[in-house]
Write a protein that holds these residues in place. Structure first.
Motif, PDB file in Angstrom:
ATOM      1  N   GLU A 317      37.687  42.288  37.921  1.00  0.00           N
ATOM      2  CA  GLU A 317      37.953  43.358  36.966  1.00  0.00           C
ATOM      3  C   GLU A 317      38.920  44.333  37.616  1.00  0.00           C
ATOM      4  OE1 GLU A 317      34.233  45.264  36.201  1.00  0.00           O
ATOM      5  OE2 GLU A 317      33.747  45.437  38.315  1.00  0.00           O
ATOM      6  N   SER A 318      39.503  45.186  36.792  1.00  0.00           N
ATOM      7  CA  SER A 318      40.444  46.145  37.373  1.00  0.00           C
ATOM      8  C   SER A 318      39.659  47.165  38.175  1.00  0.00           C
ATOM      9  CB  SER A 318      41.277  46.802  36.281  1.00  0.00           C
ATOM     10  OG  SER A 318      40.567  47.884  35.720  1.00  0.00           O
TER      11      SER A 318
ATOM     12  N   ILE B  83      42.687  44.908  41.529  1.00  0.00           N
ATOM     13  CA  ILE B  83      41.571  44.120  41.001  1.00  0.00           C
ATOM     14  C   ILE B  83      40.485  43.984  42.063  1.00  0.00           C
ATOM     15  CG2 ILE B  83      42.834  42.827  39.235  1.00  0.00           C
ATOM     16  CD1 ILE B  83      42.998  40.493  41.264  1.00  0.00           C
ATOM     17  N   VAL B  84      39.269  43.973  41.583  1.00  0.00           N
ATOM     18  CA  VAL B  84      38.128  43.813  42.489  1.00  0.00           C
ATOM     19  C   VAL B  84      37.223  42.708  41.948  1.00  0.00           C
ATOM     20  CG1 VAL B  84      38.136  46.170  43.355  1.00  0.00           C
ATOM     21  CG2 VAL B  84      36.869  45.624  41.279  1.00  0.00           C
ATOM     22  N   SER B  85      36.498  42.077  42.855  1.00  0.00           N
ATOM     23  CA  SER B  85      35.708  40.921  42.447  1.00  0.00           C
ATOM     24  C   SER B  85      34.463  41.344  41.681  1.00  0.00           C
ATOM     25  CB  SER B  85      35.300  40.105  43.672  1.00  0.00           C
ATOM     26  OG  SER B  85      34.492  40.880  44.506  1.00  0.00           O
ATOM     27  N   CYS B  86      34.058  40.470  40.743  1.00  0.00           N
ATOM     28  CA  CYS B  86      32.756  40.626  40.101  1.00  0.00           C
ATOM     29  C   CYS B  86      31.778  39.727  40.845  1.00  0.00           C
ATOM     30  CB  CYS B  86      32.832  40.208  38.642  1.00  0.00           C
ATOM     31  SG  CYS B  86      34.061  41.116  37.701  1.00  0.00           S
ATOM     32  N   ASP B  87      30.602  39.632  40.329  1.00  0.00           N
ATOM     33  CA  ASP B  87      29.583  38.770  40.938  1.00  0.00           C
ATOM     34  C   ASP B  87      29.124  37.799  39.849  1.00  0.00           C
ATOM     35  OD1 ASP B  87      27.510  37.641  42.321  1.00  0.00           O
ATOM     36  OD2 ASP B  87      26.301  39.462  42.436  1.00  0.00           O
ATOM     37  N   PRO B  88      29.976  36.802  39.530  1.00  0.00           N
ATOM     38  CA  PRO B  88      29.747  35.993  38.331  1.00  0.00           C
ATOM     39  C   PRO B  88      28.436  35.209  38.361  1.00  0.00           C
ATOM     40  CG  PRO B  88      31.411  34.960  39.723  1.00  0.00           C
ATOM     41  CD  PRO B  88      31.153  36.329  40.288  1.00  0.00           C
ATOM     42  N   VAL B 143      39.420  37.033  43.578  1.00  0.00           N
ATOM     43  CA  VAL B 143      40.439  38.065  43.790  1.00  0.00           C
ATOM     44  C   VAL B 143      41.534  37.558  44.736  1.00  0.00           C
ATOM     45  CG1 VAL B 143      40.874  40.359  44.730  1.00  0.00           C
ATOM     46  CG2 VAL B 143      38.904  39.977  43.252  1.00  0.00           C
ATOM     47  N   VAL B 144      41.123  36.912  45.812  1.00  0.00           N
ATOM     48  CA  VAL B 144      42.121  36.365  46.734  1.00  0.00           C
ATOM     49  C   VAL B 144      42.993  35.340  45.999  1.00  0.00           C
ATOM     50  CG1 VAL B 144      42.466  34.942  48.791  1.00  0.00           C
ATOM     51  CG2 VAL B 144      40.802  36.801  48.837  1.00  0.00           C
ATOM     52  N   GLY B 145      42.354  34.453  45.243  1.00  0.00           N
ATOM     53  CA  GLY B 145      43.110  33.433  44.512  1.00  0.00           C
ATOM     54  C   GLY B 145      44.087  34.053  43.530  1.00  0.00           C
ATOM     55  N   GLU B 146      43.632  35.082  42.839  1.00  0.00           N
ATOM     56  CA  GLU B 146      44.483  35.744  41.847  1.00  0.00           C
ATOM     57  C   GLU B 146      45.670  36.439  42.523  1.00  0.00           C
ATOM     58  OE1 GLU B 146      44.272  35.543  38.650  1.00  0.00           O
ATOM     59  OE2 GLU B 146      45.687  37.101  38.039  1.00  0.00           O
TER      60      GLU B 146
END
Ligand SMILES: [Zn+2]
Lengths: 327, 288
Positions: A317-318, B83-88, B143-146
């Motif tokens: 997410e942003s 952007i920051v990672s979520c915890d899917p 995030v790294v991949g993106e």
């Protein structure tokens, strides 16, 4: 021949043994047993439904690894006609853990590739338990490039614990072989359908998995790392594999829920090995439908579509949104 | 692991020359090399970008140190940020994934395990990405991949060469299949960048293994390795367990990979900037 019974199947197996005894008594002329047999059969069925309808991720991993589970070649025989196997990577060797060749899917000319496990111990040794070396990935890439040249759709079968971890594999560039498959598959201008029939172990599975449609059998799993590997790293305890399997979200239904695969194909109660013909029939239907759908696309649409598919995968997410949410 | 731990904290046990005591040196002036155990002058060590002046050991560098080392001063502009990672998967081992990420941010001061940007190497414009092993083992999640994908796409649009510096244990387990698919995503982006005719140079540092090595890091036109770096698909411990035999000496070192044709050259830190600059020269078409 002894049947292979998984731990959680043991209660059913015990009742089945009892049933067998009763049946023998009955045929030996014991009267009044028919009712008891009928009762026991009903009990067994109830227990089976109960166990197999509530499988944990770890139990599914065990079914995915079941020694009697149909292998890639079984599905090729059941689903395709006119299979001509092609061998070798033209660089080093032919890797028996990876197979491939021309075949017809419902009269459509196609290329099949896939990892191949053995159907018994001897075969498994020959097939290296379905764990390819770099030459396996390079053979698959050679065949997929050949398919691209001849405008043949590609069907890839995934069933591997992973790329083989060995000295020779490292010397010959296991990582580079996998990476090259990932990059090249993204560029191929023919339809690619991947189906996970058992184990989808990490990069060694993904190296056949860059596709326009990804199918999974109900009890197959697809994971970034084996549950055992994850357990040993994050919990420092291999016995935590069942917990790791739970956390990794590796089952077909979970992955479907996350939109990371397209279709899950149902298996009979207990797993694909209980009724292989049935699974092959349903898988064939799904493959034919997917190939038909993608064959209507132009090469450009296929390549763009496949890129967009992968491009869209990510959970983030942003930073501003995250900051707001935590306030 | 922070640098101070690698080198041990105490500088007062250098009984060799005795000069240290006499000079009443403040804390942090001397360091003990983690490889040879020699005591070395901190400033000399820093000046060499953390290479031991006694034995040539290359200590780990963080992402920002790599930028300072390779990119011309004042030319770096970070891109693919925000952007920051979520915890899917709502992943929880001994700690929750969210806690793991937060701890890594606090420890490193970085937003994630990779920093991407534009910059210049000896005046040559490049797209640059650098991974930081101290951020959850430099692992690649969403995030790294993106970010890596965005960088390659940006470089393709701008017709710029890409230089990557990797140090990573592989795909990030806590994001499950989301992480695995980043391998395919970044590899596809490398392919698109390559088709523009621009070059890609990859520097592999200690350690580069698993899903990062088996994706974008291996797909460069030219692969450079840092001396003694561990480079391999499967970590040595797992191979040893599987094969149930001792591994040959030097297995999976940069030197081993060079011998087996997996990398083009091994370049010590002191020469990396100049070498990469010359490689960019050769792989950039002369204009006019
Ligand atoms: Zn030293």
């Amino acid at each position: 021949m002894r049947k292979f019974i998984l731990d959680f199947e043991r209660p059913v197996a015990e009742l089945e043994e009892k049933l067998e005894e009763l049946k023998q008594l009955s045929s030996a002329g014991q009267p009044d047993i028919a009712a008891e047999i009928g009762y026991l059969e009903a009990q067994i069925e109830k227990l089976r439904v109960h166990i197999y309808s509530n499988l944990t991720p770890w139990q599914r991993v065990q079914i995915a690894r079941h020694p009697d589970r149909p292998r890639t070649l079984d599905y090729i025989e059941a689903i395709f006609t006119d299979f001509i196997e092609l061998k070798g990577d033209r660089l080093f060797a032919d890797d028996p853990a990876m197979i491939g060749g021309f075949a017809r899917l419902d009269h459509v000319k196609a290329m099949v590739v896939g990892t191949q496990k053995g159907r018994n111990t001897k075969e498994n040794v020959m097939r290296n338990f379905g764990m390819p070396h770099p030459e396996g990935y390079r053979k698959a890439l050679r065949l997929m490039t050949l398919a691209d040249k001849n405008a043949l759709p590609i069907i890839s079968f995934i069933d591997t614990l992973g790329a083989y971890p060995g000295i020779g594999a490292e010397e010959r560039g296991q990582a580079a072989a996998i990476a090259t498959n990932l990059m090249t598959m993204a560029k191929l201008s023919v339809p690619i359908i991947a189906v996970n029939i058992g184990e989808g172990g990490s990069g060694g599975a993904l190296a056949l998995g860059v596709a326009d449609t990804v199918l999974m059998l109900e009890n197959s799993y697809y994971s970034v790392i084996s549950p055992e590997g994850c357990a040993s790293i994050l919990w420092r305890d291999n016995a935590k594999a069942p917990t790791a399997a739970e956390e990794l979200g590796l089952t077909a239904d979970k992955l479907l829920e996350h939109g990371l695969v397209d279709t899950v194909i149902k298996e009979p109660l207990g797993g694909a090995h209980r009724a292989p013909a049935l699974v092959a029939r349903d898988l064939k239907k799904a493959l034919v439908a997917a190939v038909r759908r993608h064959l209507t696309k132009t090469p450009g649409e296929l390549v763009e579509g496949r890129y967009a598919r992968m491009r869209a995968v990510g959970s983030f997410e942003s930073a501003e949104e995250a900051a707001e949410a935590s306030e | 692991m922070p640098i101070s731990e690698w080198f041990g904290k105490n500088k007062n046990d250098n009984n060799g020359e005795g000069r240290a005591e006499k000079l009443v040196i403040p804390d942090g002036v001397w360091l003990k090399c983690d490889s040879c155990g020699e005591v070395v002058f901190h400033r000399e060590f820093e000046r060499r970008f953390k290479v031991c002046p006694k034995c040539g050991f290359h200590a780990p560098l963080g992402a920002l140190e790599r930028i300072a080392h390779l990119i011309d001063l004042g030319t770096f502009n970070e891109i693919a940020t925000g952007i920051v990672s979520c915890d899917p998967l709502d992943f929880r081992a001994n700690k929750s994934y969210t806690e793991v990420v937060e701890a890594a941010r606090a420890k490193t001061g970085l937003a994630e395990a990779v920093v991407c940007g534009s910059g210049e190497i000896d005046g040559r414009p490049v797209a640059f990405l650098v991974m930081d092993f101290s951020f959850i083992g430099g692992s690649m999640g969403s995030v790294v991949g993106e970010k890596v994908t965005e960088l390659f796409e940006w470089a393709a649009d701008m017709r710029r060469p890409v230089v990557s510096v990797c140090a990573s244990g592989g795909a990030r387990m806590q994001e499950g299949m989301y992480s695995l698919i980043q391998m395919a995503k970044t590899s596809a982006a490398v392919g698109r960048h390559a088709s523009t005719g621009c070059s890609y140079i990859s520097l592999l540092c200690h350690p580069t293994t698993g899903g990062v090595l088996a994706s974008f890091a291996s797909l460069a036109d030219i692969i450079v390795a840092e001396p003694k770096a561990l480079i391999g698909f499967t970590g040595p411990r797992v191979i040893e367990q599987t094969m149930k035999q001792k591994l040959p000496k030097g297995f999976q070192t940069a030197e081993f990979m060079l011998e087996h044709g997996q990398v083009d050259m091994i370049v010590p830190r002191a020469d990396q900037k100049e070498t990469i600059g010359r490689l960019i020269d050769y792989t950039t078409r002369d204009v006019g």
